[in-house]
Scaffold this active site. Sequence first.
Site, PDB file in Angstrom:
ATOM      1  N   CYS A  91       0.829  -1.205   0.000  1.00 18.50           N
ATOM      2  CA  CYS A  91       0.000   0.000   0.000  1.00 18.50           C
ATOM      3  C   CYS A  91       0.871   1.267   0.000  1.00 18.50           C
ATOM      4  O   CYS A  91       1.555   1.527  -0.976  1.00 18.50           O
ATOM      5  CB  CYS A  91      -0.973  -0.080   1.173  1.00 18.50           C
ATOM      6  SG  CYS A  91      -2.444   0.905   0.908  1.00 18.50           S
ATOM      7  N   HIS A 188      -3.210  -4.978   1.955  1.00 14.07           N
ATOM      8  CA  HIS A 188      -2.424  -5.202   3.177  1.00 14.07           C
ATOM      9  C   HIS A 188      -2.321  -6.696   3.468  1.00 14.07           C
ATOM     10  O   HIS A 188      -3.166  -7.231   4.197  1.00 14.07           O
ATOM     11  CB  HIS A 188      -3.115  -4.527   4.364  1.00 14.07           C
ATOM     12  CG  HIS A 188      -3.034  -3.044   4.350  1.00 14.07           C
ATOM     13  ND1 HIS A 188      -2.206  -2.335   5.196  1.00 14.07           N
ATOM     14  CD2 HIS A 188      -3.665  -2.123   3.598  1.00 14.07           C
ATOM     15  CE1 HIS A 188      -2.336  -1.046   4.963  1.00 14.07           C
ATOM     16  NE2 HIS A 188      -3.218  -0.885   3.995  1.00 14.07           N
ATOM     17  N   GLU A 190      -0.562  -8.211   5.504  1.00  7.66           N
ATOM     18  CA  GLU A 190      -0.373  -8.467   6.949  1.00  7.66           C
ATOM     19  C   GLU A 190      -1.708  -8.528   7.695  1.00  7.66           C
ATOM     20  O   GLU A 190      -1.761  -8.960   8.840  1.00  7.66           O
ATOM     21  CB  GLU A 190       0.557  -7.402   7.566  1.00  7.66           C
ATOM     22  CG  GLU A 190      -0.064  -6.040   7.823  1.00  7.66           C
ATOM     23  CD  GLU A 190      -0.250  -5.195   6.557  1.00  7.66           C
ATOM     24  OE1 GLU A 190       0.047  -5.685   5.453  1.00  7.66           O
ATOM     25  OE2 GLU A 190      -0.727  -4.054   6.679  1.00  7.66           O
TER      26      GLU A 190
HETATM   27  N1  GLN Z   1      -3.621   6.328   0.639  1.00  8.53           N
HETATM   28  C1  GLN Z   1      -2.456   6.085   1.440  1.00  8.53           C
HETATM   29  C2  GLN Z   1      -1.235   6.834   0.905  1.00  8.53           C
HETATM   30  O1  GLN Z   1      -1.285   7.396  -0.119  1.00  8.53           O
HETATM   31  C3  GLN Z   1      -2.126   4.617   1.463  1.00  8.53           C
HETATM   32  C4  GLN Z   1      -3.121   3.881   2.282  1.00  8.53           C
HETATM   33  C5  GLN Z   1      -2.586   2.668   2.954  1.00  8.53           C
HETATM   34  O2  GLN Z   1      -1.373   2.428   3.032  1.00  8.53           O
HETATM   35  N2  GLN Z   1      -3.480   1.908   3.520  1.00  8.53           N
HETATM   36  O3  GLN Z   1      -0.224   6.870   1.538  1.00  8.53           O
END
Ligand code: GLN
Length: 212
Positions: A91, A188, A190
């Site tokens: 992410c 994610h 995890e």
């Molecule tokens: N939208 C977040 C970002 O741009 C990422 C979201 C996440 O890691 N769950 O950093």
Amino acid sequence: MKKKKHQLTIGVLGFQGDIEENVAAAEQAVEEMKINGKVELVRYPEEMEKVDGLILPGGESTVQTALAAIQRSLPILKKRIADGMPVLGTCAGMIMLSKKVYDHAVGETKQKTTGNLDIVIERNAFGRQNDSFEADLKIDMLGKGAFKGVFIRAPAVSEAGKDVEVIATHASKIVAVKQKNIIGTSFHPELAGDVRMHKQFVKMALDYRRTK
Ligand code: GLN
């Protein structure tokens, strides 16, 4: 049994976000794989030099990059990845590795990244916090059986370079990629209650350490 001298060390970037969850998933992976390994938090350049693989957790990419920059850890991170150290960016972590970053609402963000992963990424590609969701994903690299993708303000890959392998898609968007020693996921792993992705990563770190 006698312990092997060199322990595998998996690092988790410890500035912000899903740090403990990644430590727990990596520790579970190491344990289930019966490897002589440990998991450590990494923040400073000298810590970054010691690990055999590094997980960049989800969270807020701009905050994580800013904190890493203050610690002067970004150039070391970039160099270690370029030298072959395996990295799992989940992410926000994948955003930190990408070449170019756009935001679904505001366009190009010009935020700092390491640029090792040859992708263009769109932040918040599925909407904002309220649009967070779970979806079953097919990821061949992890074997049979769907992998639960937990998407939280998730990004998606809008362009992938020629050395980038697409390993998962959802709703016609690219949500996981692999480029040699780099894995990036929009979701994610995890939080999936399934450590197959972390095991795959630990295996990459093990192979990397064997080449050193
Ligand atoms: N939208 C977040 C970002 O741009 C990422 C979201 C996440 O890691 N769950 O950093």
